[in-house]
Design a protein around this motif. Structure first.
Motif, PDB file in Angstrom:
ATOM      1  N   PRO A 584       0.810  -1.221   0.000  1.00 54.00           N
ATOM      2  CA  PRO A 584       0.000   0.000   0.000  1.00 54.00           C
ATOM      3  C   PRO A 584       0.847   1.277   0.000  1.00 54.00           C
ATOM      4  N   ASP A 585       2.041   1.226   0.628  1.00 52.39           N
ATOM      5  CA  ASP A 585       2.912   2.407   0.621  1.00 52.39           C
ATOM      6  C   ASP A 585       3.359   2.743  -0.802  1.00 52.39           C
ATOM      7  N   CYS A 622       8.646   0.288  -1.545  1.00 51.94           N
ATOM      8  CA  CYS A 622       8.557   1.607  -0.904  1.00 51.94           C
ATOM      9  C   CYS A 622       8.149   1.428   0.552  1.00 51.94           C
ATOM     10  N   GLY A 623       8.716   2.242   1.414  1.00 51.85           N
ATOM     11  CA  GLY A 623       8.348   2.229   2.824  1.00 51.85           C
ATOM     12  C   GLY A 623       7.533   3.458   3.183  1.00 51.85           C
ATOM     13  N   SER A 628       9.879   9.672  -1.986  1.00 46.87           N
ATOM     14  CA  SER A 628       9.568   9.753  -3.409  1.00 46.87           C
ATOM     15  C   SER A 628       9.567   8.353  -3.995  1.00 46.87           C
ATOM     16  N   PHE A 629       8.726   8.130  -4.993  1.00 48.14           N
ATOM     17  CA  PHE A 629       8.684   6.838  -5.670  1.00 48.14           C
ATOM     18  C   PHE A 629      10.062   6.477  -6.228  1.00 48.14           C
ATOM     19  N   SER A 634      14.467  -1.480  -5.614  1.00 52.96           N
ATOM     20  CA  SER A 634      13.831  -2.446  -6.512  1.00 52.96           C
ATOM     21  C   SER A 634      14.914  -3.325  -7.110  1.00 52.96           C
ATOM     22  N   THR A 635      14.495  -4.298  -7.914  1.00 51.34           N
ATOM     23  CA  THR A 635      15.471  -5.040  -8.701  1.00 51.34           C
ATOM     24  C   THR A 635      16.044  -4.109  -9.768  1.00 51.34           C
TER      25      THR A 635
END
Length: 813
Positions: A584-585, A622-623, A628-629, A634-635
């Protein structure tokens, strides 16, 4: 006999006195992402333990929130909502009335007596007394305080940087950054809080800050206090021979780790050296020169332009970063803190141009001379490791220094390595023939390149900083080989497009280069064969542009712009993002990045089949504290991150769910203003009161209307930025007290503090205006040295009333 088991009244009073002296047991909330939410833990007998969720209610939660100064209770999850704890379970069957001052005052089954497991641990969600709203995460936005039973907006005039630090600390968001005046987060509709915060700055919670009575200043939603927190809470250099050399370690929310060197460059290193009061970066050694890393290795990539005062002000990207190879540690050797005869250049567009100052007797002083030429300038540039001198000059009167004089009169042969090796003991008679004035230099190392007006640092109009001013490049012969040099120089990967014909809008000022013939392997654009500097047969309608492979953008692929398949633009192509580890984050950050509300729902598609086109990313994590996104781990980038249609992400943001509205879609991500929802800096400023448009009262466009700038702290550095933004050459003077008459409407900016190198006033640090501290009799004005080549029309109100649908890393609001 019957009285042997009874305690005497004296003993009973003693036990009661001991119990009272012990006070309330400590309580804290754990694993909730912020101080005022999480699993309830109580400290009893010197040991922390949990509380069983049996019969746990909002009354119990209300007492915990009150004990922690966390506002009112908004949730009381019972069974392991914030994860299982460890250690003893101290309390069970808690039955608070809600009026108690501490949880330990409430009835319960006895310390350590329970029939629970840790998967039943109780939790609490409190309102908190402060929140940041309308930002891209809960760590940035407009400040609101919980007062009584409602949230209220805080005035900027009642709020300072020390209070901002406390807000970030309470929200567990790191430390506060200075907020650019462009970083507005909406006006809000909540009531105005009428108090004033007088924080010292070391308070752990805002409730501990002294509060003052309201000032007699009008306060409206247009000048709300805003805060942007950064997770980078510390920087240091380790394992070097001094504090100004070593391996770069970064503290992220209290945890120290080594910074990976995958994108580390001299511009980033210069900023860190300046931040640590260590001069400038001399070199960035690779490998394990300063020992092997210990602890975590951060993959965050800083992308500084070299003028920032703090690494936290630089754009940062973590998304898609590859694992850090063994021994690839960021490091720097700085020139060291200022010592006797250290030099610096001030007032220029880089560290390698500007007015010369020398450090003597613990302070910086001006250098004055009456015969300053390239021989002296070469020594200065050499000492600062800025290459050869291009220009030696005496700054115009408005740019001269006002402080103490550190050196008066100097004669160099030109081969010296330090200015103190020159003759600096000239008799007064040697200076009598001329007037000793401030001196300045422009070194070869001052040259810079940037991409402008392209919605991100890796796409836009090509501009070069040369001879102290920014100019453009003509598109004659411009191709992918030329663009590749720019992309490599900016750390933006390879070139995917080399657009001409002012795709990113027409520039202003000089056209520095024409007839570029790069091979693609040059280190800098000015190393390529081309016509001599400033010689061209072009107009700004032929300004060259670049789109690099590292240019990234985000979209939800649907006609409404706020729902649909989630896609990311990378390497010149739109591609999918896979659903593994989606939280959800992450959904919330996507919707906020696109201006589509503060959250949404994640949908999964069921049909079988193979994806068409690339799927760039997977395991985006994301936490709650990620700002910011683009800073989500990520991989690494991979066009085959997933292959099945069922792995695609589809999101519907809550702005669409709640209102049913269909937001207006912005055009292609690279379309220039005024055909897009964001306007150029040039269109957001005008000079009013003189016919040529290059002198007059400074007015800026914001929120659909023109407003003025207050003259508090208005000086030549601010005027220099305003003239540059106007396309009117260098500033001649900075005027105050409504020199071109009083304006009307809002006063948008107050206490502007430019460094002089920013591309626009909107990029300078300032306070939002119109708070009552200024009146139009204090409107700021400028006189610039040139006449604009083209006049830009004012931006349309519609261009600013809706937010763009493309989230770009490092972009300002």
């Amino acid at each position: 006999m019957g009285r042997e088991g009874l305690l005497s009244p004296q003993m009973l009073w003693l036990l009661l006195w001991v119990q009272l002296c012990r006070g309330a047991e400590e309580v804290k909330l754990v694993n909730g992402g912020r101080r005022c939410a999480g699993r309830v833990e109580v400290k009893h007998g010197g040991q922390w333990g949990t509380v069983c969720g049996d019969y746990w209610s909002m009354n119990d939660a209300a007492v915990v929130c009150k004990q922690l100064d966390c506002g009112s209770a908004v949730g009381a999850p019972q069974y392991g909502h914030f994860g299982p704890g460890s250690g003893p379970i101290w309390m069970d069957d808690v039955g608070c009335k809600g009026t108690e001052s501490a949880l330990s005052d409430c009835p319960h089954g006895g310390w350590g007596k329970h029939d629970c497991e840790h998967n039943m641990d109780a939790g609490v969600m409190c309102s908190g007394i402060v929140q940041l709203v309308e930002g891209k995460s809960h760590c940035s936005g407009r400040v609101e305080i919980h007062d009584g039973d409602q949230w209220k907006t805080v005035c900027d005039s009642h709020f300072g940087p020390k209070a901002a630090d406390v807000v970030c600390r309470e929200l567990q968001c790191g430390v506060a950054l200075p907020v650019a005046v462009a970083a507005h987060f909406g006006e809000g509709t909540s009531p105005i809080w009428d108090g004033e915060l007088q924080c010292v700055g070391n308070e752990s919670v805002l409730a501990s800050c002294p509060r003052g009575s309201p000032r007699n200043q009008p306060c409206t939603h247009t000048n709300s206090a805003v805060v942007t927190c950064t997770q980078y809470t510390g920087f240091r250099l380790v394992n070097g021979s001094t504090a100004c050399a070593g391996r770069v370690e970064v503290q992220v929310l209290g945890t120290w780790g080594t910074l990976c060197a995958s994108h580390w460059d001299l511009l980033d290193a210069h900023v860190l050296c300046r931040q640590l009061n260590c001069g400038f970066a001399e070199s960035i050694p690779g490998g394990e020169r300063f020992g092997r890393e210990t602890g975590p290795v951060w993959r965050d990539s800083f992308h500084c332009d070299g003028t920032e005062a703090h690494l936290g002000q630089c754009p940062v990207i973590t998304l898609g970063a590859s694992p850090c190879s063994h021994g690839s540690n960021a490091a720097v050797i700085c020139s060291g803190s200022a010592s006797f005869a250290s030099l610096r250049l001030v007032g220029g567009g880089s560290r390698c141009d500007g007015r010369v100052e020398i450090f003597q007797r613990g302070t910086w002083g001006r250098v004055l001379d009456d015969q300053w030429d390239l021989r002296e300038a070469n020594v200065v540039c050499r000492q600062l490791q800025c290459g050869q001198a291009e220009t030696a000059y005496s700054p115009p009167k408005p740019e001269r220094g006002m402080g103490p004089v550190g050196l008066r009169g100097v004669r160099c042969a030109g081969h010296e390595t330090n200015l103190t090796q020159c003759n600096t003991s000239l008799p007064e008679s040697a200076l009598a023939a001329g007037v000793a004035e401030d001196v300045g230099v422009i070194c070869w190392g001052s040259r810079r390149v940037r991409l402008v007006n392209g919605s991100g640092r890796c796409a836009g109009r090509v501009e070069i900083y040369y001879q102290g001013s920014w100019g453009t490049v003509c598109d004659d012969g411009w191709d992918l080989s030329d663009a590749a040099v720019v992309c490599h120089q900016l750390g933006c990967g390879g070139a995917v497009e080399a657009p001409g014909s002012a795709r990113f809008g027409e520039g202003s000022g000089q056209i520095w280069l024409d007839g570029m013939k790069c091979s693609g392997g040059e280190a800098a654009l000015w190393d390529c064969p081309a016509r001599p500097w400033g010689q061209h047969d072009c107009g700004h309608k032929e300004d060259a542009g670049v789109i690099c492979s590292e240019f990234v953008a985000l979209r939800l692929e649907n006609s409404d712009g706020c729902s649909g398949r989630l896609q990311v633009f990378y390497n010149g192509t739109w591609g999918s993002i896979c659903s593994n580890s989606m939280t959800p984050d992450t959904v919330s950050l996507v919707c906020k990045e696109l201006g589509c509300g503060d959250g949404g729902s994640l949908e999964t598609r069921l049909p079988y089949g193979r994806l068409s086109g690339p799927a760039w990313l997977d395991n985006v994590q994301c936490g709650e504290k990620t700002s910011s996104f683009w800073q989500c781990p990520s991989t690494p980038w991979d066009p085959q991150s997933c292959e099945d249609l069922r792995d695609e992400i589809h999101i519907t943001c809550n702005v669409f769910l709640s209102s049913g509205r269909r937001p207006e879609m912005s055009p292609a991500p690279l379309a220039p203003c005024p055909n897009s929802t964001s306007c150029t800096d040039r269109e957001k400023i005008r000079a009013v009161g003189d016919e040529d448009g290059c002198s007059g009262r400074v007015e800026v466009w914001h929120r659909g209307s023109w407003g003025t700038v207050c003259d508090d702290s208005w000086d030549m550095r601010d005027a220099e930025v305003a003239c540059r933004q106007l396309g009117c050459g260098p500033a001649v003077s900075a005027l105050n007290e409504a020199a071109f008459g009083m304006g009307q409407g809002p006063i948008w900016l107050e206490q502007v503090e430019c460094r002089g190198t920013e591309p626009s006033l909107q990029h300078c640090w300032a306070r939002p205006g119109d708070g009552g501290a200024c009146r139009h009799k204090e409107d700021a004005a400028v006189r610039c040295s040139a006449t604009p080549r083209t006049a830009a029309p004012p931006p349309r109100a519609g261009n600013l009333s809706s937010r763009p649908r493309l989230g770009i890393p490092g972009a300002r609001l």
